[in-house]
Design an enzyme around this catalytic site. Structure first.
Site, PDB file in Angstrom:
ATOM      1  N   GLU A 286       0.838  -1.198   0.000  1.00  0.00           N
ATOM      2  CA  GLU A 286       0.000   0.000   0.000  1.00  0.00           C
ATOM      3  C   GLU A 286       0.875   1.251   0.000  1.00  0.00           C
ATOM      4  O   GLU A 286       1.707   1.442   0.876  1.00  0.00           O
ATOM      5  CB  GLU A 286      -0.899   0.002   1.249  1.00  0.00           C
TER       6      GLU A 286
ATOM      7  N   ASP B 137      -1.078  -0.813   5.519  1.00  0.00           N
ATOM      8  CA  ASP B 137      -0.903  -0.133   6.796  1.00  0.00           C
ATOM      9  C   ASP B 137      -1.835  -0.739   7.836  1.00  0.00           C
ATOM     10  O   ASP B 137      -2.911  -1.250   7.505  1.00  0.00           O
ATOM     11  CB  ASP B 137      -1.242   1.355   6.664  1.00  0.00           C
TER      12      ASP B 137
ATOM     13  N   ASP C 145      -3.974   0.450   9.652  1.00  0.00           N
ATOM     14  CA  ASP C 145      -5.045   1.378  10.024  1.00  0.00           C
ATOM     15  C   ASP C 145      -6.310   1.023   9.245  1.00  0.00           C
ATOM     16  O   ASP C 145      -6.331   0.056   8.496  1.00  0.00           O
ATOM     17  CB  ASP C 145      -4.611   2.830   9.775  1.00  0.00           C
TER      18      ASP C 145
END
Lengths: 72, 811
Positions: free
Chosen positions: B433, B506, B508
């Site tokens: 990513e 990530d 998140d």
């Protein structure tokens, strides 16, 4: 397991056998619906919510939990 | 006999001889059975023509044990009177002279299927014997033929009130040398078809050669019944629609009617079935009537779709004929006074006016059908839209993989940093990513075996209020090309260039969403990758714990808490009353408490965490029977109140209300803090039996059993730290664990250096890769469906819940 064996076809929502050994086009009901899906990927039609600039921080600041619900 | 042996008869004999010498010219192929069965069709067609002329209700067809076939109708009976020009019975003439019969004159038969006189004469010529019976004018007439010749004139054998004609013939073994047996199945199919095409005509069929029972075919609405028959065993989308209309047009210099009948029905299959007939004969190759039908379908459906705004998905592009006809079953029956065909077996209609006639009738009928059935019309249009999308997608997929040199590694898009190794079993692809993380990964990787494909998606504003991240068209294309295994019908899992495909995003929410997109894409379009165990999720660390020069990386909160507890319990023991605990039991106790905190933190909106916490910590018995009576519940309420006063005096006074629990037949307790101004907490049986509360209760019971509070923690230097409440234990240990440690949280992959990324996430020695299982892919698909869902509320709830759970998507 029942929920795994039949599920709506992602394209046309028809209830479909989702096991590939029984339905080679699973999770789709048909080659056609699978193709339509491919077209949608190529068309950038599948989106997931992207954080807005301000709530990106908000999301980050939420406590990250390690609870594993339903594991017991 | 001798009187009739004149030039007329000679002409007849010459005709018979010609047919017997060249049967193929008249009745088709004699060696494959087609001509043999054609004999039956010819005779039956004559009877059907009587039906079309309005004179015949029932036709009986028998296959006899001696290999002959008889066809009996209840029509007018062939005229038996002497033909004025020929001097013999008209019936005899019909049986013996080519092109005799009433069908060239359209006044006798407006439309007919029969071969205009060639037919029954030809049947006679190639039959070992043929016997003709006619019932009319109060009498029963009979005549016998042998290979088309007769030795006696037709005679009246008796009186009869019946009407009709019966022809019994036995195909001549001299001519049908190879196939001489009628196929019962073929005859049955044809007769059934005749009945379908001729509503109200009863056809009785009896194959007497075996022990079979007679069958009867009779349909009031033949075309509809035919469609139902053709669609047997298929899932149909609606009851058949039926259209009928007469189209007036100039034929042979006068206005004549072309009658069009059509029944149609869509099924969920992908095949189009079209049974087109002209004057009861099936055109396997279609022709002008089918062209008219197709043109009407395409035009009418597109018109309806456009005016009802149903073509959003195709962006207004009209549906093609193939699209709209997918899954369509049609029976089309045309009655034309003067049809013409491309070929003798009538497999293709060429008469031009048929097109306009069919088009007009179908277009009008279908438009009305759609107006009357808007829901159905939408279903049919939607099907066509899907078909159009599939066609477009297939074309794009082909373009993608057949683009010149697409599979040539050197032509792979610039973003992919490929590895040097060529053996797929040793190759790994990291889908990373973001460009910056992609850059670090490119620097940090093992170039020999690890390839990097950075992916960042693209943000779209949807209806201004929603921002969405999608995989770019180009990225999807690059991914497909990088894997080198094709896509859609060309996909071949044997060709996949990497046997480890690692998704690295990530830690998140955004990262988890991108991961969901990717995994769903693989699960849907390349499930073989998951089934073969090629797909993995890389686990970049979320935290780094630095002590001096040493860094330990941990993947999530849970792992961090464990590490800190491990460090925190080193060299200490817990004194609780009589007992002293250290080492593993102490570690477990602290972990228990950590778990309890997260369980409490996780509890839903039905109860205030501080109230629930107080309830658990109060030590009150959390059994179900407290809800049996108001007294027990009141006692619980009092205990709770005291505990809250102790822990969170700012919530006092509590407003507590005991009421009936609807539907359960028990009581429940409603608690509001600050005299009713705070959050409403419902304490009921449901809450008490939830797995979270039971686990919490168990944790606290175990802890309480250790000994009375306060406890104390004693370190190596015998320094004591008091532990007044059970949950304090975790905080004290955690605090000890954090001493001297520098804890770094990595918000994204981009925050890690190339070395760190290699060390923690890519180095096969250290990394932990999670293999994606088939069931994970299923849950990913569900996740995506939810994320993309149109219903705002469940979608937002889901996203909020998963924001808490980023690291723990069940995978």
């Amino acid at each position: 397991m029942n929920a795994l064996t039949r599920a709506p076809c992602p394209t046309c929502r028809t209830l479909t056998v989702a096991i590939r050994s029984e339905n080679p086009t699973a999770p789709f009901c048909s080659t056609r619906c699978k193709l339509v899906d491919l077209g949608r990927w190529l068309d950038e039609s599948y989106g997931v919510p992207a954080p807005l600039a301000e709530d990106e921080d908000e999301l980050e600041s939420l406590p990250v939990s390690n609870a594993r619900r339903g594991d017991t | 006999m001798s009187e009739q042996y004149d030039e007329t008869s000679i002409g007849v004999l010459e005709g018979m001889d010609r047919i017997r010498k060249k049967p193929g010219m008249y009745i088709g192929n004699v060696s494959d059975g087609s001509a043999l069965h054609h004999l039956i069709w010819e005779v039956v067609d004559n009877s059907v023509d009587e039906h079309l002329a309005g004179h015949c209700k029932t036709i009986t067809v028998k296959l006899h044990a001696d290999g002959s076939c008889s066809v009996r109708d209840d029509g007018r009976g062939i005229p038996v009177g002497i033909h004025p020009d020929k001097g013999i019975s008209a019936a005899t003439l019909v049986m013996t002279e080519l092109h005799a019969g009433g069908k060239f004159n359209n006044n006798s038969y407006a439309t007919s299927a029969g071969t205009h006189g060639v037919g029954v004469t030809a049947v006679n010529a190639v039959s070992e014997y043929l016997s003709l019976d006619v019932w009319r004018e109060g009498g029963h007439f009979h005549q016998d033929f042998v290979r088309g010749e007769f030795s006696k004139d037709i005679v009246r054998v008796g009186d009869s009130a019946e009407m009709g004609t019966r022809v019994r013939f036995k195909p001549d073994a001299e001519i049908f040398a190879i196939v001489l047996d009628f196929s019962s199945e073929l005859v049955e199919k044809r007769l059934r078809q005749m009945a379908f095409l001729n509503s109200g005509l009863r056809i009785v069929y009896h194959d007497e050669r075996g022990a079979k029972e007679p069958q009867e075919f009779f349909y009031e609405d033949g075309a509809i019944a035919y469609v139902n028959y053709l669609n047997e065993g298929k899932n149909t989308l609606h009851a058949p629609a039926f259209f009928r209309g007469d189209h007036e047009t100039m034929i042979d210099d006068r206005m004549q009617k072309i009658r069009v009948e059509c029944a149609l029905q869509w099924t969920d299959s992908y095949h189009e079935v079209c049974a087109a007939h002209t004057n009861n004969t099936h055109q396997t190759n279609g022709g002008t009537h089918v062209t008219g039908l197709r043109s009407a379908l395409t035009r009418t459906i597109n018109k309806y779709a456009q005016s009802n705004n149903l073509l959003k998905e195709t962006k207004g592009t009209a549906l093609s004929g193939d699209d709209v006809r997918e899954g369509l079953t049609v029976v089309l029956s045309l009655h034309h006074p003067h049809p013409s065909y491309k070929d003798q077996p009538k497999t293709e209609l060429v008469v031009q006016d048929a097109k306009g006639a069919v088009e007009a009738v179908i277009a009008e009928g279908l438009a009305r059908f759609f107006e009357e059935n808007p829901k159905l019309a939408k279903i049919i249009v939607d099907r066509g839209v899907l078909a159009a999308q599939a066609r477009a997608a297939a074309a794009r997929a082909r373009e993608l993989v057949t683009r010149k040199g697409a599979l040539d590694i050197s032509s792979l898009p610039g973003k992919l940093a490929d590895c040097q190794e060529r053996d797929p079993a040793k190759c790994e692809l990291y889908i990373v990513e973001g460009d910056s993380a992609g850059g670090s990964a490119k620097q940090g990787r093992d170039r020999k075996t690890q390839a990097i494909l950075p992916l960042r998606g693209k943000i779209l504003n949807v209806e201004r209020v929603r921002r969405e991240r999608v995989l770019q068209n180009q990225e999807v294309g690059t991914l497909i090309m990088a894997l080198g295994a094709g896509i859609a019908e060309t996909f071949d899992p044997e060709k996949i260039r990497y046997h480890k495909i690692c998704v690295m995003t990530d830690a998140d929410v955004d990262g988890s969403h991108i991961r969901t997109l990717l995994l769903t894409f693989f699960a849907r379009q390349m499930p073989e990758i998951i089934e073969r165990g090629y797909l993995y999720i890389a686990q970049p660390p979320l935290f780094g714990i630095k002590r001096g020069k040493k860094i330990v990386y941990v993947k999530d909160e849970q792992a961090l808490a464990q590490r800190l507890i491990d460090a925190g319990i080193e060299g200490v023991r817990l004194v609780c009353g009589e007992q002293v605990i250290d080492g593993e039991p102490l570690r477990k106790l602290a972990l228990d408490q950590h778990r309890a905190q997260s369980l409490l933190g996780h509890h839903g909106s039905r109860v205030d965490v501080r109230i629930l916490g107080a309830l658990i910590r109060s030590g009150v018995s959390l059994s179900r029977d407290v809800f049996d009576s108001e007294e027990k519940l009141q006692a619980l309420a009092d205990t709770l109140s005291a505990q809250v006063a102790l822990e969170n005096p700012e919530l006092m006074p509590l407003k507590q209300l005991i009421e009936d629990d609807p539907g359960v037949g028990r009581k429940r307790l409603i608690v509001r803090a600050r005299n009713g101004s705070g959050v409403r907490s419902v304490i009921d049986e449901d809450l008490m039996i939830s797995s979270e509360v039971r686990e919490l209760d168990a944790i606290y019971q175990r802890a309480r059993a250790l000994g009375p509070l306060p406890w104390k923690l004693v370190d190596e230097k015998l320094r004591e730290t008091p532990v007044a409440q059970i949950e304090r234990l975790y905080w004290v240990i955690d605090e000890r664990g954090r001493k001297g440690a520098d804890i770094q949280r990595y918000k994204g992959l981009g925050e890690m250096s190339a070395d760190q990324l290699w060390e923690t996430t890519m180095n096969p020695e250290n990394r932990v890769l999670l293999k994606v299982r088939v069931q994970d892919a299923v849950s990913m698909d569900k996740t995506l469906t939810l994320l993309m869902g149109d219903e705002v509320e469940p979608r937002r709830n889901f996203i909020e819940k998963n924001a808490l759970n980023v690291r723990n998507l069940d995978i």
